[in-house]
Every structure is written in structure tokens, then in C-alpha cells.
Design an enzyme around this catalytic site. Structure first.
Site, PDB file in Angstrom:
ATOM      1  CE  LYS A  50       0.098   6.810  -2.259  1.00 56.85           C
ATOM      2  NZ  LYS A  50      -1.061   7.118  -1.401  1.00 56.85           N
ATOM      3  N   GLY A  97       0.833  -1.206   0.000  1.00 60.67           N
ATOM      4  CA  GLY A  97       0.000   0.000   0.000  1.00 60.67           C
ATOM      5  C   GLY A  97       0.866   1.253   0.000  1.00 60.67           C
ATOM      6  CB  SER A  98       0.023   4.668   1.156  1.00 64.21           C
ATOM      7  OG  SER A  98      -1.276   4.557   0.653  1.00 64.21           O
ATOM      8  CB  THR A  99       4.542   1.927   3.334  1.00 63.00           C
ATOM      9  OG1 THR A  99       4.170   0.677   2.766  1.00 63.00           O
ATOM     10  CG2 THR A  99       3.843   2.098   4.663  1.00 63.00           C
TER      11      THR A  99
END
Lengths: 578, 385
Positions: free
Chosen positions: A293, A289-291
Site C-alpha cells: 500500500k 500484502g499490505s506493505t
């Protein structure tokens, strides 16, 4: 004619004595035949009978934490065995031993009546039982000194340590991976025994030289304790399925804590399911997921194509790529790269990825270690999955940039974050810092190993600054902010893929990845909570656990708070006001 | 042969002459016996009596008593036994009956052979053997005139042997039966009973003996295991195998006193019936040959005394004593060396056992007295007929 009887007696006596002389001669010859001619054959037969081979085994090595506290030790135990051929009365013996060994008489009698030379009656019994059985004075019993593996910290670091079998072979975790070092050596010695099976040639030999080597972990029991408690709270509070947390020293890649919840107690490994044994932080891949990014942003900046203040249009919350639509949880217009990370905009991330291109993104992600094993000293490591960029579809490039369509291990993710924290070098994570032999000499010392430089120190610095904003007011990771320390981090909330291969509604993996203090990172921490039910946003679920772990560990490590006093004052002022 | 010419180089002690060669052999054997009994029994003693010295102490005590018996018997004129032949015979039969029919009888190892006299387990068959020798010597010398007649020279002795045989088989003690029968035959042979009776009666005895051997399964197994002990390592051949292993392990010079292994519960009866095996293991072929040599000298001295005796009773008595001991030695050694099937027979002077030691040393005393009597020029010549 009458013969003189006395002459006749003498004659006949002589005949008798000649007969006897012949007999004595026969005996003397026979003795020579047995003792000289057949001597070696007979004596080898005899030796085979009373020379029994005994295997002498040393103690399995101890696993200690970084401070030398024992995590897995072998202690002396006694096992009771029998030579059924020497048991005169199997029924009586079984009847007398049954209550003391807590085995049914029937089972015991069957063992004692077998035709074998050796049967185990009970392994690893307590000293009082040994005394009781010895007291029965039953001929044909053997009391075998054995070592039993004990994990004094019980569930602490259970999955990490793994366990060893009753025969002293490591089956899981560090016990398995370092089997060669931990394993006690043994050698066979010939012992002479009498017909009752008792040895008669001297005291037992010194076996220290046969002991296995001690393994010293990088794990710190105190940090492990802090981490496990914080994780347990996060998982139970949010009624999650399970959780894991990794704490790493960014400069070296040394793993300081590796926690899993639910716990696993290697002392009673048989009572647990196979799934509970696994060192999931290493073996199980998940969509981050967003980690992710963090790393796509680092790729964008380091490639020189994008700057921290480059702005992207975030399409007000919905962005269509081919047949797919990417959504943001909040609608955003124009955001800088820094803001894209701070507010965790998926659309922004996709735009950034489109700017730098699939090839560059793939190159950087590969450099951060995704898609390949870190080489940590644990069994069963997963490489995760990062497919080649040439096979990426239009959506893949963007999705991978915010952590979908790519899978990683918790350890990979932590190591990659550590690379940002330490100024751009990817360090190989490791669990064991030293191997120490039985005499206390360090025979193998692990030194930190740089895998490669991933990004420039400037890029790392920039990303650190961006990540710091995540935990400040308005960022998704506010709950992870520390008192007295600056924190860099990123939340992650990934939808889970169900068994049908599609994203399952309501099932998330919530995570928080970060490091602290921002000025000179001492810890890189990842907290992953699987399927939380109360709330699923990474910042809310994993953020507080990250905060507790970072705060308490930094205190424990005596890391000076940078601006603790101001924050504290503000807090007091607010209270006064309130 | 001239009695004066081959007079032994005897030593005169307090008016009596001892046959020093004979005395040396006996004392040497008894001494070796004490050492070997200790070596072979210490582990057993420790297990059953909590002291390694149990059998050593008792064997030493009986050796001292045995020396007393030897000295006393050597001073008692042997002609006394001619008068006591029947009382001793009846006493021995009585003792054997007591074993079977009185509460003093002790059963051990499946056989009822002992009388429990409190401090000592007395084995009446040892006394009976001596009684038989005395009786035969007495009877054969008395009946010398008609010795060639079946009803005088042969049948009475066979009847007495038959009584003993019946009593011994009841125990059962087949080994003693063999010894008693052989002694009777040898003494009848020496005493002048015609060979045709002796051989003629032996032939029908053979099928009888065969039938007896085959009648009890344990005796059959013993016989089979004797023929090939390695086929029966766990039961019947066990003793033989371990005895052979003991000899084999000993080699030429042995493992050294106390260093044998077979006695450590591998070899049963290592301090009694199989003490010769322990000697073989610990003292080697050298020790074994020395022991055989000692017995040979002992036997030679006995025969010499017998042949030198002018008195037929004395000659037969000496011959009986000598062959009884010699026979037991030969059979015991033959068993330990795997030449004969196992029997419960001890090795005179060496094996542990009070009764045997006392009676055998007493018998040597008698033998010496016969030798001394001749040397003193006493004894009536046997020219009555």
C-alpha cells in the site's frame, strides 16, 4: 719344431690385448652413442621421470564485513596423501596409520595398495595428527599444504556468505558470486624430485602474489547480530516456520544486514538441507500484502490524481468486485488516503487504485523495481512477479494495490521502501563495497548507484508523513514505535497461497516494512515472518522485531534521538501515576 | 722386441723403480673413485647412516690401505707367490666354503657372497680370483714342457676352475663365474695350451650355459630385459633404463660433479655397480672417455710388463692380473651401457668396496714388482724345456 715359449707367450699376449683394445673401443663408441646421439631422447625420458609438475595455489581471499572483521577466511591446513607405488608394505603402513587418522585399516590398506600414483588419505587434518603420521616415517607419504575455509562467525550471515568447497571453489552466496575475485590463482611449477618423491630444489616459493582478493561487504557484523537476534526472537516467539530481515542504508542502497532464521552454519554445510542454504531474501518471491500500500499510495499522490487528504468510501468492510469480495479486518466508512494506509484498509486501497487506473499503478510499481531484478550481487535473484497491466482483471488492479497477485523479493521491497525514505530515488542494493587485493590495495570500489527517480521529493515526504502515523496510536504498526526516534512503516499480513493455488486458511506471511528516523532516515528495514502460529498480524509479529532492530542499530550508529527526553519523561510520569 | 730398447721410462725411488704411468693411472682412478663414491652415495648415506660422509670416509680409508697394499706388494718379490700358489688357492677355497657353511657368511640382495669380519665385509670371490690367477700362472709355467697335452696343460686347470665355479654358483655369483672362466681360458691361451682344446671345450659349455641361464626365472628376466630394457621398466630393466638415462642426461660435458639426479634413489647401487653411470651423468662423455683412456693405459702397461718379462711365471701372472682387471672393467662398463645383461660386478678402483680396492691395488703392486724385476735384470729365463 719347438717354438720359443716366451715368444709364443708374447704373441698370444698381443692377441689378447688387441681383443681388449677392441672391447675398450666398443665401450667408448657406445658411450658416445648414448651420450651424444641418443642423449636428448634419454635425458628427456629421465626428466619426465623426475620432473613433476606441482601446482602452487595461493590463499582464497577473505570476506570481511564493513569494518574489516573477517567473516570467511582461509587457513593453512595439511592434507595427507600417498603414492601407493612407493608404499612398500601397505598392510603395515595401514595398520600403523589407521588409529591416528581414524580411518579403518581395511579402507586405508585398499587405498595404499592401489596402482595409482596418488591417493588422498585424509584431507585437512589437525597439526598433531600430521606430526604423529610424520613420526611414523613411512616412505611414500605426501603432506600437502592446503587451505581450509573457515567461517569464524559460525552461523552469522551464513546464507548470505554461502560456502566454498574443500577444493576452494565458491558454491553459494557471496562465495559463489565473487568467485572470480576470491579465487586464488595458481600456477604450475616444475619441481625435481628424487625417486622417493622428495623435492630437492630449494625452499617453497612465495605465494602471496597468487592469493585471491579480499571482498569487503557492506554488512556490519554488529547490525547483523542485532538483526539476527531480533529475528530469532520473533520467529521463536510466534512459532513461525522461518523468518528473514533486511536492513539497508536508504541513501546508498548498501545492505547493512541480511538475516535468515533458522540459521545456517557454512562451516558444516553438509549437515544442512538445501533449503537452509538459500539466501531467501534474494531468491524467494512472496506476496507482500499490505506493505504494498505504501507504493500504491505513492503512485496515487505522485500521479497528482489523489491527495493525502482525499477521502474514499470504504464500504463498511466488504466491497464486491465482480464475483470477488474484498474485506477489511475492521469496518470503515469514509477514510482519507492517509487513514487508508494507517488503518490498512484494503477496500480503501482498491478505491484509490480504481481512481488512478491500472496503467498508472503498473507504471509506478515497475518504477519502484517490482517485477525486475535489483541486480544485487547475490546468486539466484528472483525478479518477483508483476504481470503486465493489460492482462489485469478488474480485481487484479485493486488486489495488487494491497499486495495480492503480485510477488516480490524481500530485497526489492526494502529497496522500494528505501526510495521513499531517501526522497524518491531508487538505489541499487549492493552487498560488496570494495575488492581489496593481497597487498591491501583497493582494486574496486563500489559507489552507490541511482537506478531512477521514482517519485518526487514532495511525494516521498508526504508518504513519509503518512507512514509515520502508522506507528502512532491507533495505527497498525504501533508496536514498531521507537523510543526517541520517529518511525515510518507499514505492516503487512499476507495470506499464503497453498499448493492448490488458493489462499490457504491460517497461513500468513507477516511483515513490517519501514524506515527510521523519519526526519532523516538512516535505516530501511524489512522483517518478514513466515507462517507465525501465535498471531499473524504484521504489526504484532514483525513490528517488535523491527522496533528492536531499528532502536539498537540507531544507537549503535550513534544517531541522535530527536525527542527521546520527552518520551522518556512521559514514560516515567506514567509509571509514577500507575 | 728388445727388452732394453723398450724399457719403460721408470723412476727410481729408494732403490726401486716404479712404473709411473701405471701408478698415475691407478692413483688417478682411485682419486676419481673417492670423489664419485661421495657424490653418488651421499644421499643414500644420509638416509641410512645420518651422515653424508659414511661411504666417503670408508672409501678414503680403504684407498689409503690400498696404497699401503700396493707399496708392500710392489716390494715383495713376486716369486714368493709361486711358493704360495697352493696355500693361497686352498685359502680361497676355504673362504668360499666359509661363506656357504659358516655363521660369518652374510646374505644380501638374495646372494650369499660376503664374510662378516666386523670392520669389513670381505668378499672371498675377490681373493679367489687372485688365487686362481696365481695358481694358473704357477701351474702353466711349471707344466710348460707338456703344455700341449690335454691331461697336463688343460684338464687340471679346468678342474680347479670347476671347483670355483661350483662354489660361486652356490652363492650365486654368475658374473664371477664368467670372469673366472674367461681368465682361465685367456691364461691357458697365453700359456700355450693348444687352441683346439680351448675351443673344443667351449662348444659343449655353451648349451650348459644356456641351460643354466634358463633355469632360474630371474636370470631369464634379466636376459629378456637386457634385450629390451624399456619393456621392463619396473623390474628387471629398471637398472639398465636408469643407467642409460644417466648417460643420456650427462651428454658431452655432464651435469657437473654432485649435480646428477639418477643417483637420488632412481639408480640402485649407484656407488658400487653403477658408479660408471654416475660418472657418465656428472662428468659426461669427456669424463667417460678419460676413464676409459686411463683403464686402457693401465691395461697397456700391464700387458707391456707381461710381455717384457723373461720369466714365464711372471709373464703369466702379469697377464692374469691385467686381464682380470681389464675383464671386470669391460663387463662392468658393458653392463652400465646396456651392452651386457646386469651382473653384480664392480668397477675396479672406482666402485665403493674395501675388499676389491685392497686386492686390486695389491695386484697392481705385484704387477709393478714383476715390472721392476725385469728392469733390474733379474728373473730366470724360461728356457728349461
Amino acid at each position: 719344431m719347438k717354438t720359443d715359449p716366451s715368444r709364443k707367450v708374447r704373441l698370444r699376449s698381443a692377441v689378447v690385448s688387441l681383443l681388449f683394445v677392441a672391447l675398450f673401443g666398443t665401450i667408448a663408441v657406445r658411450a658416445a652413442q648414448l651420450q651424444v646421439v641418443k642423449g636428448s631422447w634419454l635425458s628427456s625420458r629421465a626428466e619426465r621421470q623426475y620432473q613433476r609438475v606441482l601446482t602452487v595455489t595461493g590463499k582464497r581471499g577473505t570476506i570481511v564485513d564493513t569494518n574489516g572483521d573477517p567473516l570467511a577466511v582461509s587457513v593453512q591446513a595439511t592434507s595427507i596423501a600417498a603414492d601407493p607405488r612407493l608404499i612398500k608394505d601397505p598392510y603395515g603402513a595401514a595398520k600403523r596409520m589407521a588409529p591416528r587418522l581414524n580411518i579403518s585399516r581395511k579402507v586405508l590398506q585398499k587405498k595404499l595398495a592401489s596402482k595409482r600414483h596418488f591417493v588422498w588419505l585424509k584431507r585437512e587434518v589437525t597439526p598433531d595428527v600430521v606430526e604423529a603420521i610424520r613420526g611414523l616415517d613411512i616412505a611414500g607419504l605426501h603432506f600437502m599444504a592446503e587451505t581450509s575455509r573457515v567461517y569464524p562467525a559460525k552461523t552469522q550471515a551464513g546464507q548470505l556468505l554461502g560456502f566454498a568447497s574443500i577444493d576452494g571453489r565458491g558454491l553459494e552466496g557471496v562465495e559463489f558470486f565473487y568467485e572470480k575475485q576470491l579465487q586464488a590463482s595458481s600456477h604450475k611449477i616444475q619441481v625435481a624430485k628424487d625417486a622417493l618423491g622428495r623435492g630437492f630444489d630449494g625452499p617453497p616459493r612465495e605465494t602471496t602474489a597468487l592469493n585471491g582478493k579480499d571482498v569487503q561487504l557492506t554488512i556490519d557484523r554488529n547490525i547483523q547480530f542485532i538483526t539476527e537476534k531480533a529475528l530469532e526472537e520473533a520467529v521463536t516467539t510466534h512459532e513461525a516456520r522461518n523468518g528473514l530481515a533486511v536492513v539497508m542504508a536508504p541513501d546508498s542502497g548498501a545492505v547493512l544486514a541480511l538475516a535468515h532464521y533458522p540459521y545456517f552454519n557454512p562451516n558444516a554445510f553438509g549437515d544442512f538441507q538445501r533449503d537452509d542454504w538459500r539466501n531467501r531474501a534474494v531468491t524467494d518471491p512472496f506476496e507482500p500484502g499490505s506493505t504494498m500500500k505504501i507504493f500504491s499510495a505513492a503512485a496515487a499522490i505522485d500521479s497528482g490524481l489523489v491527495r493525502a487528504d482525499s477521502i474514499f468510501y470504504c464500504e463498511n468492510g466488504a466491497y464486491r468486485i465482480g464475483r470477488n469480495t474484498v474485506h477489511d479486518t475492521k469496518e470503515h466508512g469514509w477514510l482519507s488516503l492517509q487513514q487508508i494506509v494507517k488503518y490498512s484498509s484494503n477496500i480503501g486501497s482498491v478505491k484509490v487504485a480504481e481512481t488512478i487506473g491500472a496503467k498508472t499503478l503498473h507504471r509506478y510499481l515497475t518504477a519502484f523495481g517490482f517485477g525486475s531484478r535489483t541486480g544485487i550481487d547475490c546468486p539466484g535473484e528472483t525478479p518477483g512477479r508483476l504481470s503486465g497491466y493489460k492482462s489485469w482483471s478488474a480485481i487484479d488492479n485493486g488486489a495488487i494495490s494491497f499486495g495480492q497477485g503480485v510477488s516480490v523479493s524481500a530485497l526489492q521491497l526494502t529497496a522500494a521502501a528505501a526510495a521513499i525514505a531517501n526522497g524518491g530515488r531508487l538505489m541499487q542494493p549492493y552487498l560488496v563495497k570494495a575488492i581489496i587485493d593481497a597487498s591491501g590495495k583497493v582494486v574496486q570500489q563500489r559507489s552507490p548507484k541511482t537506478v531512477r527517480r521514482v517519485v518526487s521529493p514532495q511525494t516521498a515526504r508526504t508518504i513519509q508523513k503518512i507512514l509515520h502515523t502508522v506507528t502512532t496510536s491507533g495505527g497498525t504498526g504501533e508496536a514498531a514505535a521507537l523510543e526517541g526516534y520517529t518511525v515510518c512503516g507499514k505492516t503487512g499480513t499476507a495470506q499464503k497461497i497453498g499448493p492448490d493455488g488458493r489462499y490457504a486458511p491460517g497461513k500468513y506471511v507477516s511483515s513490517f516494512l519501514g524506515f527510521a528516523p523519519a526526519e532523516a532516515p538512516a535505516l530501511a528495514i524489512l522483517v518478514v515472518v513466515d507462517e507465525p502460529r501465535k498471531s499473524h498480524y504484521g504489526g504484532q509479529v514483525a513490528g517488535p522485531a523491527f522496533r528492536t532492530i531499528a532502536q539498537e542499530t540507531l544507537h549503535y550508529l550513534n544517531v541522535m534521538p530527536a525527542h527521546g527526553m520527552e518520551r522518556l519523561r512521559v514514560a516515567i510520569d506514567e509509571e509514577v501515576k500507575g | 722386441m728388445n727388452a732394453v730398447a723398450d724399457a719403460p721410462r721408470a723412476t727410481r725411488i729408494s732403490g726401486l723403480t716404479y712404473d709411473t704411468k701405471l701408478l698415475f693411472c691407478v692413483l688417478f682412478l682411485v682419486g676419481v673413485g673417492i670423489v664419485m663414491v661421495f657424490s653418488s652415495s651421499s644421499a643414500l648415506a644420509l638416509k641410512h647412516y645420518d651422515t653424508s660422509y659414511y661411504f666417503l670416509k670408508r672409501q678414503t680409508l680403504f684407498s689409503l690401505l690400498g696404497i699401503c697394499a700396493l707399496v708392500i706388494c710392489s716390494h715383495l718379490p713376486y716369486r714368493l707367490y709361486r711358493l704360495l700358489a697352493y696355500p693361497i688357492l686352498l685359502g680361497a677355497i676355504g673362504a668360499l666354503l666359509m661363506v656357504q657353511f659358516s655363521s660369518l657368511g652374510v646374505t644380501a640382495g638374495g646372494a650369499r657372497r660376503w664374510l662378516d669380519l666386523g670392520f669389513l665385509r670381505f668378499q672371498p670371490s675377490e681373493l679367489a680370483r687372485m688365487a686362481l690367477v696365481i695358481y694358473l700362472a704357477y701351474s702353466l709355467s711349471k707344466k710348460q714342457a707338456n703344455i700341449r697335452r690335454l691331461s697336463v696343460g688343460f684338464l687340471p686347470h679346468v678342474v680347479v676352475l670347476g671347483i670355483f665355479t661350483a662354489l660361486l654358483l652356490a652363492q650365486p655369483d654368475f658374473g664371477s663365474v664368467v670372469i673366472f672362466t674367461t681368465i682361465t681360458w685367456i691364461l691357458m691361451f697365453v700359456g700355450g695350451v693348444p687352441l683346439r682344446w680351448l675351443l673344443g671345450f667351449l662348444l659343449p659349455l655353451l648349451p650348459l650355459g644356456y641351460y643354466y641361464m634358463m633355469s632360474a626365472p630371474y636370470r631369464v628376466r634379466r636376459l629378456l630385459s637386457f634385450l629390451d630394457p624399456w619393456q621392463y621398466p619396473a623390474d628387471a630393466g629398471y637398472q639398465t633404463i636408469h643407467s642409460l638415462m644417466a648417460f643420456g642426461s650427462g651428454g658431452v660435458v655432464g651435469t657437473g660433479i654432485g649435480k646428477g639426479v639418477q643417483k637420488l634413489f632412481y639408480l640402485p647401487e649407484s656407488h658400487t655397480d653403477f658408479i660408471f653411470s654416475v660418472i657418465g651423468e656428472e662428468l659426461g662423455l669427456v669424463g667417460v672417455w678419460i676413464i676409459i683412456a686411463l683403464y686402457t693405459v693401465l691395461f697397456w702397461r700391464g700387458v707391456r710388463i707381461a710381455r717384457g718379462c723373461d720369466d714365464l711365471f711372471g709373464a703369466l701372472l702379469a697377464m692374469g692380473i691385467t686381464t682380470a682387471i681389464g675383464l671386470q672393467v669391460v663387463i662392468n662398463m658393458g653392463v652400465t651401457l646396456g651392452l651386457l645383461p646386469t651382473k653384480g660386478l664392480t668397477l675396479p678402483f672406482l666402485s665403493y668396496g674395501g675388499t676389491s680396492l685392497l686386492l686390486n691395488m695389491g695386484a697392481i703392486g705385484i704387477l709393478m714388482n714383476i715390472g721392476m724385476a725385469r728392469h733390474r735384470g733379474g728373473g730366470d729365463r724360461v728356457h728349461r724345456g
